[in-house]
Motif scaffolding. Structure first.
Motif, PDB file in Angstrom:
ATOM      1  N   LYS A   1      37.755  45.263  40.752  1.00  0.00           N
ATOM      2  CA  LYS A   1      36.586  45.854  41.416  1.00  0.00           C
ATOM      3  C   LYS A   1      36.882  46.164  42.875  1.00  0.00           C
ATOM      4  O   LYS A   1      36.426  47.179  43.412  1.00  0.00           O
ATOM      5  CB  LYS A   1      35.390  44.902  41.318  1.00  0.00           C
ATOM      6  CG  LYS A   1      34.832  44.742  39.917  1.00  0.00           C
ATOM      7  CD  LYS A   1      33.732  43.686  39.893  1.00  0.00           C
ATOM      8  CE  LYS A   1      33.201  43.437  38.496  1.00  0.00           C
ATOM      9  NZ  LYS A   1      32.186  42.345  38.475  1.00  0.00           N
TER      10      LYS A   1
ATOM     11  N   CYS B   1      34.656  50.943  36.520  1.00  0.00           N
ATOM     12  CA  CYS B   1      35.104  51.282  37.876  1.00  0.00           C
ATOM     13  C   CYS B   1      35.701  52.690  37.926  1.00  0.00           C
ATOM     14  O   CYS B   1      35.466  53.432  38.888  1.00  0.00           O
ATOM     15  CB  CYS B   1      36.117  50.259  38.365  1.00  0.00           C
ATOM     16  SG  CYS B   1      35.427  48.620  38.696  1.00  0.00           S
TER      17      CYS B   1
ATOM     18  N   VAL C   1      35.449  46.459  32.641  1.00  0.00           N
ATOM     19  CA  VAL C   1      35.322  46.621  34.093  1.00  0.00           C
ATOM     20  C   VAL C   1      36.202  47.773  34.584  1.00  0.00           C
ATOM     21  O   VAL C   1      35.777  48.570  35.433  1.00  0.00           O
ATOM     22  CB  VAL C   1      35.676  45.300  34.814  1.00  0.00           C
ATOM     23  CG1 VAL C   1      35.894  45.532  36.307  1.00  0.00           C
ATOM     24  CG2 VAL C   1      34.580  44.269  34.596  1.00  0.00           C
TER      25      VAL C   1
END
Length: 403
Positions: free
Chosen positions: A179, A214, A210
């Motif tokens: 992240k 992202c 994730v």
């Protein structure tokens, strides 16, 4: 060297650039999951040419396709197209997320194409700095200067500086690091669903989600390197199908040709169409001989009974390995999916995976390492259970000698 003289292992040291350290024996022929050396010693093959020989050695499906095409057309060059390449492209597109395919001769070439396409996509964006590539520690993506730089193992790249810039490596399976790293200047994230050379380490499903999220947020492309995990290796046709995540670009090679060199980059129209004529190419890409073999191999593997058989063999391997480990408690875990298996050494045996593989060779078993601490098995996807038993018995004998 006289062609009539019998070659020996010393000839390798005399004739070959010393970037490999092969075993002391020379293998001469194979059938299925058994292979023989110059002295007619038999080996069980759990290495599979490093996850390449998906149907074992000289499987009739691959052999017949090769012989049939060899009588027709071998090579043209990319100024022309041919029937086998179009048939293979159609197969790959019909059975994956992709709309377009680019063919080459290896996994490194497939990753090179994917990374170049990602850079082109970034250059066509509104952000002139959108060129950073995010990769992961312990990853492996090939041996070209670009792909070895993208790989997260400095031992393979440190002697070849200056390396291509704009590549950043972060910890694998670390959500917070991902992240923090993926930002507006990121053009691509390249990841293996299971790190093969790095130790047979599966990506956590949440980690892949994730990465997808992202990439969507910042307009980066998500590249799945499925060179080792693709074409049935994990029990799914491609490993992404075992997850809830679909990449933008996928690379495939190794098992695709069942031993004949071929690789491919798969992507959607949205991204494929950002390449123009002349942007990229390769002499042997789409070679009719390679594509004819890959067509036959892919069709055979892409059957429910073959793919389910991979999972059956996985369960059998894990059960038998656990039994062996009761007798010789050398491994702390067995990980991987399908027939990409990693036997992880306990801490007191760290760094000795190669020694075990060498002892296995003495006993008549071909195996691999995945780093210094993991013994890796990547056998034929259709290896007979009798050959699994025979191979594991030889492995057990090697472990007895090791301990």
């Amino acid at each position: 060297m006289n062609a009539n003289l019998k070659v020996n292992r010393e000839n390798f040291n005399e004739l070959i650039v010393p970037v490999y350290a092969p075993a002391e024996f020379i293998l001469t022929r194979g059938e299925g999951s058994r292979i023989w050396d110059q002295n007619e010693k038999e080996y069980i093959d759990f290495a599979g040419g490093i996850a390449v020989n998906a149907l074992g050695h000289c499987h009739p499906v691959a052999l017949n396709a090769l012989m049939e095409q060899a009588k027709k057309l071998w090579h043209l060059g990319n100024g022309y197209t041919n029937e086998p390449v179009l048939a293979l492209a159609e197969q790959l597109i019909n059975h994956t997320f992709a709309d377009k395919a680019f063919f080459c001769s290896s996994g490194a070439e497939a990753n090179e194409a994917a990374l170049k396409l990602a850079r082109k996509i970034g250059s066509l964006s509104d952000n002139p700095n959108k060129n950073e590539i995010i990769s992961f520690e312990s990853s492996f993506h090939g041996r070209t200067l670009f792909t070895v730089s993208a790989g997260g193992q400095p031992k393979y790249s440190k002697d070849f500086a200056p390396l291509p810039a704009g590549i950043r490596h972060i910890p694998f399976n670390d959500l917070e690091a991902a992240k923090a790293a993926i930002n507006a200047n990121t053009c691509a994230v390249i990841v293996e669903p299971i790190q093969g050379e790095g130790g047979v380490i599966p990506a956590d499903p949440e980690f892949l989600k994730v990465l997808r999220q992202c990439c969507d947020e910042v307009g980066a492309v998500l590249i799945f390197d499925e060179v080792q995990t693709g074409v049935g290796r994990t029990g799914a046709l491609y490993a992404y199908m075992n997850t809830d995540v679909t990449p933008d670009i996928l690379t495939t090679a190794k098992a695709l040709g069942g031993g004949y060199p071929i690789g491919a980059m798969l992507t959607t129209n949205r991204y494929a169409n950002q390449f123009s004529v002349g942007d990229h190419g390769t002499t042997y890409g789409g070679n009719p001989l390679a594509c004819a073999v890959a067509n036959a191999v892919f069709s055979f593997i892409n059957q429910p009974e073959v793919l389910s058989g991979v999972e059956e063999r996985h369960q059998y391997f894990v059960q038998r390995l656990a039994e062996i480990n009761q007798k010789y408690p050398i491994f702390k875990e067995f990980r991987g999916e399908g027939l990409l298996l990693g036997c992880v050494l306990k801490d007191e045996f760290k760094g000795q995976a190669k020694k075990i593989v060498n002892l296995a060779g003495d006993e008549g078993l071909l195996a691999l390492v995945a780093g210094a601490d993991v013994v890796r098995f990547t056998p034929s996807l259709v290896i007979p259970f009798a050959d699994i038993d025979a191979g594991l018995l030889r492995f057990e004998h090697a472990l007895a000698k090791f301990q």
